[in-house]
Design an enzyme around this catalytic site. Structure first.
Site, PDB file in Angstrom:
ATOM      1  N   SER A   1      -0.036  -5.271  -5.376  1.00  0.00           N
ATOM      2  CA  SER A   1       0.185  -3.817  -5.262  1.00  0.00           C
ATOM      3  C   SER A   1      -1.019  -3.196  -4.591  1.00  0.00           C
ATOM      4  O   SER A   1      -2.122  -3.740  -4.644  1.00  0.00           O
ATOM      5  CB  SER A   1       0.337  -3.219  -6.665  1.00  0.00           C
ATOM      6  OG  SER A   1      -0.886  -3.404  -7.392  1.00  0.00           O
ATOM      7  N   ASP A   2      -0.825  -2.040  -3.956  1.00  0.00           N
ATOM      8  CA  ASP A   2      -1.992  -1.346  -3.438  1.00  0.00           C
ATOM      9  C   ASP A   2      -2.747  -0.749  -4.629  1.00  0.00           C
ATOM     10  O   ASP A   2      -2.244  -0.657  -5.748  1.00  0.00           O
ATOM     11  CB  ASP A   2      -1.583  -0.266  -2.420  1.00  0.00           C
ATOM     12  CG  ASP A   2      -2.750   0.121  -1.523  1.00  0.00           C
ATOM     13  OD1 ASP A   2      -2.520   0.713  -0.463  1.00  0.00           O
ATOM     14  OD2 ASP A   2      -3.906  -0.198  -1.877  1.00  0.00           O
ATOM     15  N   TRP A   3      -3.944  -0.314  -4.369  1.00  0.00           N
ATOM     16  CA  TRP A   3      -4.882   0.132  -5.390  1.00  0.00           C
ATOM     17  C   TRP A   3      -4.260   1.097  -6.414  1.00  0.00           C
ATOM     18  O   TRP A   3      -3.928   2.226  -6.071  1.00  0.00           O
ATOM     19  CB  TRP A   3      -6.080   0.820  -4.726  1.00  0.00           C
ATOM     20  CG  TRP A   3      -7.205   1.097  -5.654  1.00  0.00           C
ATOM     21  CD1 TRP A   3      -7.268   2.093  -6.579  1.00  0.00           C
ATOM     22  CD2 TRP A   3      -8.440   0.398  -5.746  1.00  0.00           C
ATOM     23  NE1 TRP A   3      -8.454   2.067  -7.257  1.00  0.00           N
ATOM     24  CE2 TRP A   3      -9.204   1.037  -6.764  1.00  0.00           C
ATOM     25  CE3 TRP A   3      -8.996  -0.693  -5.095  1.00  0.00           C
ATOM     26  CZ2 TRP A   3     -10.483   0.596  -7.124  1.00  0.00           C
ATOM     27  CZ3 TRP A   3     -10.258  -1.139  -5.456  1.00  0.00           C
ATOM     28  CH2 TRP A   3     -10.982  -0.511  -6.455  1.00  0.00           C
TER      29      TRP A   3
ATOM     30  N   SER B   1      -1.467   1.505  -7.453  1.00  0.00           N
ATOM     31  CA  SER B   1      -0.153   2.083  -7.141  1.00  0.00           C
ATOM     32  C   SER B   1       0.856   1.759  -8.241  1.00  0.00           C
ATOM     33  O   SER B   1       1.874   2.444  -8.351  1.00  0.00           O
ATOM     34  CB  SER B   1       0.345   1.561  -5.793  1.00  0.00           C
ATOM     35  OG  SER B   1       0.449   0.158  -5.810  1.00  0.00           O
TER      36      SER B   1
END
Ligand code: GLC
Length: 730
Positions: A264-266, A268
């Site tokens: 996952s992105d930071w 998110s």
């Protein structure tokens, strides 16, 4: 089999990766499995204890001085000794900084992009990095969005070719090699369509547009063997990408068969609460896991909630096992179990001459010549005096651009320094920045800049954007050169001296006001460590500019989004706009898709870029006017260098489907070739395009290849050239 592999059979490197994954998975307890699904920031409190407890699978942004220690804990102090995978954003270079990706896209040179990523992998792997979060292959049609700097621009075909090249560069011939690092296709998917160009904003993309425009570069990265994907921050049609089962499972796994790892992105995962999609952190963990996120970056919902969720819902064990398989597949694919301390095998090549030379070549080829009324190339005779002005003339930290973690501004050679090194005392260089920074409105420096111009034969003016004005979370609503730069240029133009304007920026800027005040305009993006020497080589004609725009340059913000591969509409705008007639409000104006108060065309179109030479393209010659669906389309064109300089032209192949069950773009890039010719030299350039490349997706995910008539261009940009017509038949 030695003692080690007897107890730990997964360590036998002769065993196929899929079997090694199963052997290790079967030896893991639930807590150890969940531990592999957490990527923590390097500065996490209790990091070492959590590693020892088997609770962490990956760390990002950990300082090199701590990496060996952290890895020793994971390998020697945990029950199973599963190595950590160390991640970092190595976006356009590690210590040797290349042009920002948008600038690299302007090279239209996939092999150069591949080589640049290879250099970045060699430098990063020597400093303990196993995994970079690049290439970013989000399609972007909105220069207000700060992350356009990190993208390959507005075209799916160009972004696909360059994204795949970057993956090949990062991962090398063999991802297990000590100097290879895992690539990461991001941000899956549609992040670049943020409404209003505001970062992290909502994206609404019909499935046909998602599949025809935003997904192809990701599929190209997957086909190139990209080992990881990253889910985006954006809400896609009401569902956050990080909780989007259709994206992360139906498309990525079921349709595309991706075997790798999704991170996952930071934070998110946790941000799905802000989105209004998850009620709390426990729900966020469950939604992300069910959607297909294998590893959670930075937030800790998996760490905190999966153990209990698993107890309460034992069927989740299948999802958890699948996620851990993907993580272990990544670690085995990188050879981490064979050599958890692989950086010790990689010679430290930071800033070595071959890396700097390649960065210079990339900067040279990334520059786009937008205007040249005969001033360039410079042929300064001894004693010539040059005024070097503008806030970007000697701004090393700005020229290396956004997303630079390990590059140092002191390594960067600025245009001023390169000019001084080149000319020594042979030319008088009168330097006066005029403005302290690109945003400065303090015009007290104008006097000295104007004096420098008046005392010189020619003005080299360096304007643009500081690095901080583009990149993540740095979107701009107004795109003119910031501060008082336009005023500075206008004041310099008053001197009547010829002006060469060089712009360094992380996005297309509005150039309508600066264009009249310069004889020459060179767009250098943020060109990286070797930006200065590259620009000077171009100014002196050692190379002719060859860059082409990977993104349209708007005439006004009001046009945005403006992009070449638009649809025609039922009332296409006229290229020549008529004014608003005086008189009664009922006077007819053009009832078509024009503005009544502005140009509708971009100032410079996608694919545009001048050269010091001139090229003549003949008419495209089709091998046949009728193409069968299972055949190839073959077209040939003659190109001649009709100028006085050796130069490179990027010959571009565009198509248009004239009538289809979905309206299709007025042009679509389907191929390009860089052709270098000596003055007077001619060459035949051939494109062979499988007819299946003419297919498109409808709104239900069907991939359609529809017979009918097409127009084809082979041209030097997305606006020029005359089409030839052919028919596709079953
Ligand atoms: C950032 C970015 C992403 C980056 C990640 C790790 O927020 O969106 O592109 O790779 O976090 O730094």
């Amino acid at each position: 089999m030695n003692h080690q592999t007897a107890e730990k059979p997964w360590l036998n490197s002769e065993t196929p990766i899929a079997q090694r994954v199963e052997l290790l998975l079967n030896a893991m307890g639930p807590e150890e499995k969940i531990g592999q699904m957490w990527q923590v920031a390097g500065d996490l409190k209790d990091r070492d204890q959590l590693i020892k407890d088997g609770k962490i699978g990956s760390i990002l942004n950990l300082g090199f001085e701590h990496i060996t220690e952290a890895q020793k804990i994971a390998v020697y102090q945990t029950r199973l000794g599963i190595p950590l995978i160390i991640g970092r954003d190595v976006i356009h270079g590690f210590r040797t900084i290349f042009p920002i990706p948008l600038g690299q896209a302007a090279t239209f040179n996939p092999d150069l992009v591949r080589q640049g990523s290879r250099v970045a992998a060699r430098e990063a792997s020597s400093q303990g990095i196993h995994w970079t979060f690049a290439p970013m292959v989000d399609i972007c049609r909105d220069p207000r969005w700060g992350r356009i700097a990190e993208s390959y621009g507005e075209d799916p075909y160009l972004a696909s070719v360059l994204g795949a090249a970057s993956v090949a560069g990062f991962q090398g011939e063999d991802p297990r090699a000590a100097d290879s690092i895992a690539a990461c296709a991001k941000h899956f998917a549609g992040y670049g369509a943020a409404e209003g160009g505001r970062d992290y904003n909502t994206t609404l993309i019909p499935e046909s547009e998602l599949r025809n425009v935003y997904l192809p570069p990701f599929k190209a990265c997957l086909d190139a063997g990209c080992l990881t994907f990253m889910s985006g921050f954006n809400d896609l049609n009401g569902v956050p990408a990080t909780g989007h089962r259709f994206l992360l499972t139906d498309i990525l796994r079921t349709e595309w068969g991706f075997p790798g790892c999704v991170v996952s992105d930071w934070a998110s995962v946790e941000e799905m609460i802000n989105h209004g999609f998850a009620a709390d952190t426990q729900a966020a963990a469950s939604l992300a896991l069910q959607a297909g996120v294998d590893m959670e970056m930075a937030s800790a919902t998996y760490h905190h909630h999966l153990p209990k969720l698993l107890q309460d819902h034992p069927t989740l064990s299948e999802k958890i096992d699948q996620a851990v398989r993907h993580v272990l597949h990544l670690k085995f694919s990188l050879g981490l179990f064979e050599d958890p301390f692989s950086w010790e095998k990689v010679t430290d090549s930071l800033l070595c001459s071959s890396h700097l030379q390649l960065a210079k070549q990339a900067a040279t080829e990334s520059c786009v010549l937008l205007k040249n009324e005969g001033v360039l190339p410079l042929q300064p005779s001894p004693g010539t005096s040059l005024a070097v002005v503008g806030p970007l003339a000697d701004a090393p930290a700005e020229q290396i651009g956004c997303w630079v973690f390990d590059g140092l501004s002191q390594d960067a050679i600025t245009p001023l320094r390169a000019l001084q090194q080149t000319f020594g005392d042979s030319c008088q260089i009168n330097y006066a920045p005029g403005l302290e920074t690109s945003r400065s409105t303090d015009t007290r420096g104008f006097t000295r800049a104007i004096q420098a111009a008046e005392n010189s034969d020619l003005v080299l003016c360096f304007l643009g954007e500081e690095a901080i004005l583009s990149g993540e979370a740095h979107s701009r609503a107004f795109l003119n050169p910031p501060g008082a730069q336009e005023e500075l240029l206008a004041a310099l133009a008053e001197t009547g001296k010829p002006i060469v304007l060089i712009i360094m920026a992380g996005r297309p800027l509005l150039l309508s006001k600066v264009l009249p005040h310069c004889q020459t305009l060179l767009y250098a993006w943020h060109p990286g460590t070797m930006g200065g020497p590259a620009i000077v080589d171009l100014l002196l004609g050692r190379f002719s500019p060859s860059g082409k725009l990977p993104v349209s340059f708007p005439s006004t913000e009001g046009q945005i989004p403006v992009y070449y591969n638009k649809r025609n509409t039922g009332r296409p705008p006229r290229d020549v706009q008529r004014g608003i007639p005086e008189g009664t409000p009922l006077d007819p104006v053009d009832f078509c898709a024009n503005y009544i108060d502005s140009e509708h065309l971009p100032l410079f179109p996608f694919g545009f870029g001048l050269s010091y030479s001139s090229f003549e393209l003949g008419q495209p010659v089709l091998e046949s006017q009728t193409i069968h669906c299972e055949d190839q389309l073959k077209v040939c064109i003659q190109i001649s260098n009709t100028g006085e300089f050796a130069a490179t032209e990027v010959v571009q192949l565009y198509l248009r489907d004239l009538a289809a069950s979905l309206t299709r773009p007025v042009r679509e890039l389907k191929g390009f070739q860089r052709v270098t010719l000596q003055p007077g030299e001619s060459r035949a350039v051939t494109f062979a395009l499988p007819a299946r490349q003419l297919a498109f997706y409808d709104g239900s995910g069907n991939h359609l290849l529809e017979p009918g008539e097409f127009d084809l261009w082979v041209s030097s940009d997305s606006k020029s050239g005359q089409p030839v017509r052919f028919r596709l038949v079953q």
